[in-house]
Design a protein around this motif. Structure first.
Motif, mmCIF file in Angstrom:
data_model
loop_
_atom_site.group_PDB
_atom_site.id
_atom_site.type_symbol
_atom_site.label_atom_id
_atom_site.label_comp_id
_atom_site.label_asym_id
_atom_site.label_seq_id
_atom_site.Cartn_x
_atom_site.Cartn_y
_atom_site.Cartn_z
ATOM 1 N N ARG A 80 -4.386 -21.606 -83.522
ATOM 2 C CA ARG A 80 -5.262 -22.166 -82.710
ATOM 3 C C ARG A 80 -6.038 -21.213 -83.027
ATOM 4 N NH1 ARG A 80 -2.063 -21.647 -78.486
ATOM 5 N NH2 ARG A 80 -3.529 -21.044 -77.380
ATOM 6 N N LEU A 104 -10.973 -21.926 -83.950
ATOM 7 C CA LEU A 104 -11.927 -22.448 -83.746
ATOM 8 C C LEU A 104 -13.252 -21.891 -84.731
ATOM 9 C CD1 LEU A 104 -13.841 -24.279 -82.243
ATOM 10 C CD2 LEU A 104 -14.958 -22.001 -80.455
ATOM 11 N N PHE A 120 -7.782 -20.307 -77.809
ATOM 12 C CA PHE A 120 -7.792 -19.857 -79.298
ATOM 13 C C PHE A 120 -7.871 -18.310 -79.466
ATOM 14 C CE2 PHE A 120 -11.092 -23.156 -79.057
ATOM 15 C CZ PHE A 120 -10.566 -23.967 -80.101
ATOM 16 N N THR A 162 -11.415 -17.561 -75.634
ATOM 17 C CA THR A 162 -10.242 -17.300 -76.677
ATOM 18 C C THR A 162 -9.013 -16.304 -75.594
ATOM 19 O OG1 THR A 162 -11.370 -15.116 -76.347
ATOM 20 C CG2 THR A 162 -12.121 -16.184 -78.618
#
Length: 206
Positions: free
Chosen positions: A73, A75, A136, A155
Motif C-alpha cells: 500500500r 501513499l 501504508f 504507516t
C-alpha cells in the motif's frame, strides 16, 4: 502564461517555503502562508502538469523508487497532477497506490491524465490525513513535505518513506531537518543527489 507563472512563483516562494518548513518542523503552519500556498497551487496546476511531462522532473523520484522495497500500500503525498503516483503504480502493479493532495485543481488534472486499476486519488489536509492507523507500508513525495505525526500514524512499523525533490541536495545527517525526523520516529537510511535534485529514504522505527 509561463511569464505569469514565473512571477507568481517568485512572489509566493517565501510563503510556500515557510509553509513547508513549518509543517515538518512544527506541524503548525501559519494561516496566511497556508492560504498563499493553497492559492498558488490551485492557479498553477496546469504549469505543474507540464513539469510532470518532463522526464527529468521525475528522475529523482524514479531513482528513489529503485531503492525502495516492493510495497503493498503506497501513499503519494502532495501528488499534484499525479505523475509521481502514476509512476509508482506502474512500477508496482500489484500495489494499491493513493495519490493525495489538497488542491482540487491539481487532482482534477491528475484524474484526467492518469487512469490505472491500482491507482486512486484523494483530497484532504496533510495535517489530518483521512486514513486509518497503519494503512501504508510506503509513503512517497516529490517536492512535497509531510506532517510527521500524521505520517507516523498512517504507516506501519518498518514502513519506508521516500522524499524526492528537484532542486535541493540531500539533507546533512546533522541538520535540524534530519534531527526532527529522528525525533518523530524515522531513521534516515539512504539518499543521493541526482539531476540537480535528490532523494532520501527514511524508515519508520518500530
Amino acid at each position: 502564461m509561463p511569464r505569469v507563472h514565473e512571477l507568481l512563483n517568485r512572489l509566493t516562494a517565501p510563503s510556500r517555503s515557510r509553509h513547508a518548513g513549518a509543517i515538518v518542523m512544527f506541524g503548525s503552519p501559519s494561516p496566511m502562508d497556508r492560504i498563499v500556498s493553497s492559492a498558488y497551487f490551485g492557479v498553477a496546476a496546469r504549469q505543474w502538469a507540464r513539469y510532470g511531462d518532463d522526464p527529468s522532473h521525475l528522475q529523482p523520484y524514479e531513482f528513489g523508487l529503485e531503492h525502495c522495497q516492493e510495497p503493498v500500500r503506497v501513499l503519494d503525498l502532495g501528488t499534484g497532477t499525479g505523475g509521481s503516483a502514476a509512476l509508482a503504480a506502474s512500477r508496482w502493479p500489484g500495489a494499491r497506490v493513493v495519490g493525495f493532495d489538497a488542491s482540487r485543481n491539481m487532482l482534477r488534472l491528475a484524474r484526467q491524465r492518469h487512469a490505472r486499476s491500482n491507482l486512486e486519488f484523494c483530497r484532504g489536509s496533510l495535517l489530518q490525513l483521512p486514513f486509518p492507523d497503519g494503512e501504508f507500508d510506503l509513503v512517497t513525495m516529490l517536492n512535497a513535505v509531510p506532517e510527521l505525526g500524521e505520517l507516523r500514524r498512517v504507516t506501519v512499523a518498518g514502513a519506508e518513506v521516500l522524499v524526492a525533490n528537484t532542486t535541493h541536495p540531500p539533507h546533512d545527517p546533522g541538520s535540524p531537518w534530519t534531527a526532527r525526523w529522528r525525533e518523530m520516529g524515522f531513521a534516515a537510511e539512504a539518499g543521493s543527489e541526482i539531476s540537480g535534485g535528490s532523494w532520501e529514504r527514511y524508515r519508520r522505527i518500530a
